[in-house]
Design an enzyme around this catalytic site. Structure first.
Site, PDB file in Angstrom:
ATOM      1  N   LYS A  30       0.800  -1.231   0.000  1.00  0.00           N
ATOM      2  CA  LYS A  30       0.000   0.000   0.000  1.00  0.00           C
ATOM      3  C   LYS A  30       0.837   1.289   0.000  1.00  0.00           C
ATOM      4  CE  LYS A  30      -4.302  -1.724   1.897  1.00  0.00           C
ATOM      5  NZ  LYS A  30      -5.370  -1.577   2.896  1.00  0.00           N
ATOM      6  N   ASP A  46     -10.249   2.925   1.611  1.00  0.00           N
ATOM      7  CA  ASP A  46     -10.432   2.227   2.898  1.00  0.00           C
ATOM      8  C   ASP A  46     -11.153   3.103   3.930  1.00  0.00           C
ATOM      9  OD1 ASP A  46      -9.269  -0.228   2.280  1.00  0.00           O
ATOM     10  OD2 ASP A  46      -7.267   0.401   2.898  1.00  0.00           O
TER      11      ASP A  46
END
Ligand code: NAP
Length: 290
Positions: free
Chosen positions: A71, A108
């Site tokens: 990420k 997210d």
């Protein structure tokens, strides 16, 4: 739907990716909307990440989701980050633009907030938030809660230095501070929204919980990012005390739905994606029982 010469790919880059529910969720949504896309999970070892990202453009991908451990590592290989990804400092979704540019975003945190509001109806502006954990998920959740209007955010973590570092980052968006371990009970007492972002309580350690149940108090909304099991021990104990609870599946569904919308320009069939994820989880459990 049949794979044809027009079929395009989206997918997941992570390492490992074997337990991901995203293929089930996205492929069900593509089929329902008649989109000629397929979602494939790719186990990409860190040393191959740069090659994998280059392939997105060469192979006409629409985009990918990105998970642990890529990420943050993927950022230098992208052409641009949107504001959300810049604020969080990590990417969970890449969009391949029509001109081939690779743009990173992060769904997210917004996925978490959408799901929290949908399932609990809390007024963020009135919350005193306590976040347990200071890893990647905590970062996305804390920044998005702050950007969406939560004014006070306390952060507690097993490794206190990481809580201090995250609090300093979140302080650009809200009143944020790190809770020393010896003050955790007081911080729970002062909180109105408790968010567990640690992996405590996740299978195979589903009997564990991050807090003694006697610390839970009236009026506290209890949220847990863990979705294996769907109802963690923390949530079961909060429910037994009559508290409003929120599990992790909604975040998974909504972060996926937001990515789907960026790749396709269509509204995501959220209820259908949830059913597909639940079916995949049930199949996983059956497989284990055999
Ligand atoms: P991460 O970056 O590895 O962070 C893990 C966090 O958990 C750290 O704060 C770590 O503390 C803490 N922790 C781990 N074991 C612990 C223990 N035994 N006692 C106390 N604290 C402990 O992982 P992540 O990506 O943030 O993910 C964290 C959890 O969120 C996982 O369960 C993951 O499945 C879940 N998650 C759910 C979604 C969703 O869509 N619902 C999305 C992302 C993540 P230290 O800093 O001290 O190591």
């Amino acid at each position: 739907m049949t794979i044809t010469a027009e079929t395009r790919l989206v997918g997941l880059f992570g390492y490992p990716v074997g337990h991901s529910l995203s293929p089930a969720m996205h492929n069900a949504a593509f089929a329902a909307l008649g989109l000629n896309l397929r979602y494939v999970a790719f186990p990409v070892p860190p040393e191959h990440l740069a090659d994998a990202v280059r392939a997105l453009r060469a192979l006409s991908f629409r985009g990918v989701n990105v998970t642990i451990p890529h990420k943050v590592a993927i950022v230098p290989f992208l052409d641009a980050l949107d504001e959300e990804a810049r604020a969080i400092g990590a990417v969970n979704t890449v969009i391949v633009e029509a001109d081939g540019r690779l743009v990173g975003t992060n769904t997210d945190g917004r996925g978490y907030v959408r799901s929290l509001l949908e399932e609990t109806g809390v007024d963020l502006a009135a919350q005193r938030v306590l976040i347990l954990g200071a890893g990647g998920a905590a970062r996305a959740v804390a920044i998005s809660l702050a950007r969406c209007g939560a004014p006070r955010i306390a952060i507690a973590n097993r490794t206190p230095e990481k809580a201090a570092e995250l609090a300093a980052h979140v302080a650009s968006y809200a009143d944020a501070w790190a809770v020393p371990p010896e003050r955790l009970a007081d911080a729970v007492r002062e909180a109105t929204l408790l968010v567990n972002t640690t992996s405590v309580g996740m299978v195979p350690h589903a009997d564990e919980t991050p807090l003694p149940p006697e610390w839970l108090h009236d009026g506290l909304v209890v949220s847990d990012l863990v979705y294996r099991p769907l109802k963690t021990r923390l949530l079961r104990e909060a429910e037994a005390r009559g508290l409003v609870t929120h599990g992790g599946l909604g975040m998974l569904i909504h972060q996926g739905a937001l990515a789907f919308e960026r790749w396709t320009g269509r509204s995501a069939p959220v209820a259908l994606m949830r059913d597909a994820a639940l079916r995949a989880l049930a199949a996983e459990k059956e497989g284990k029982d055999c």
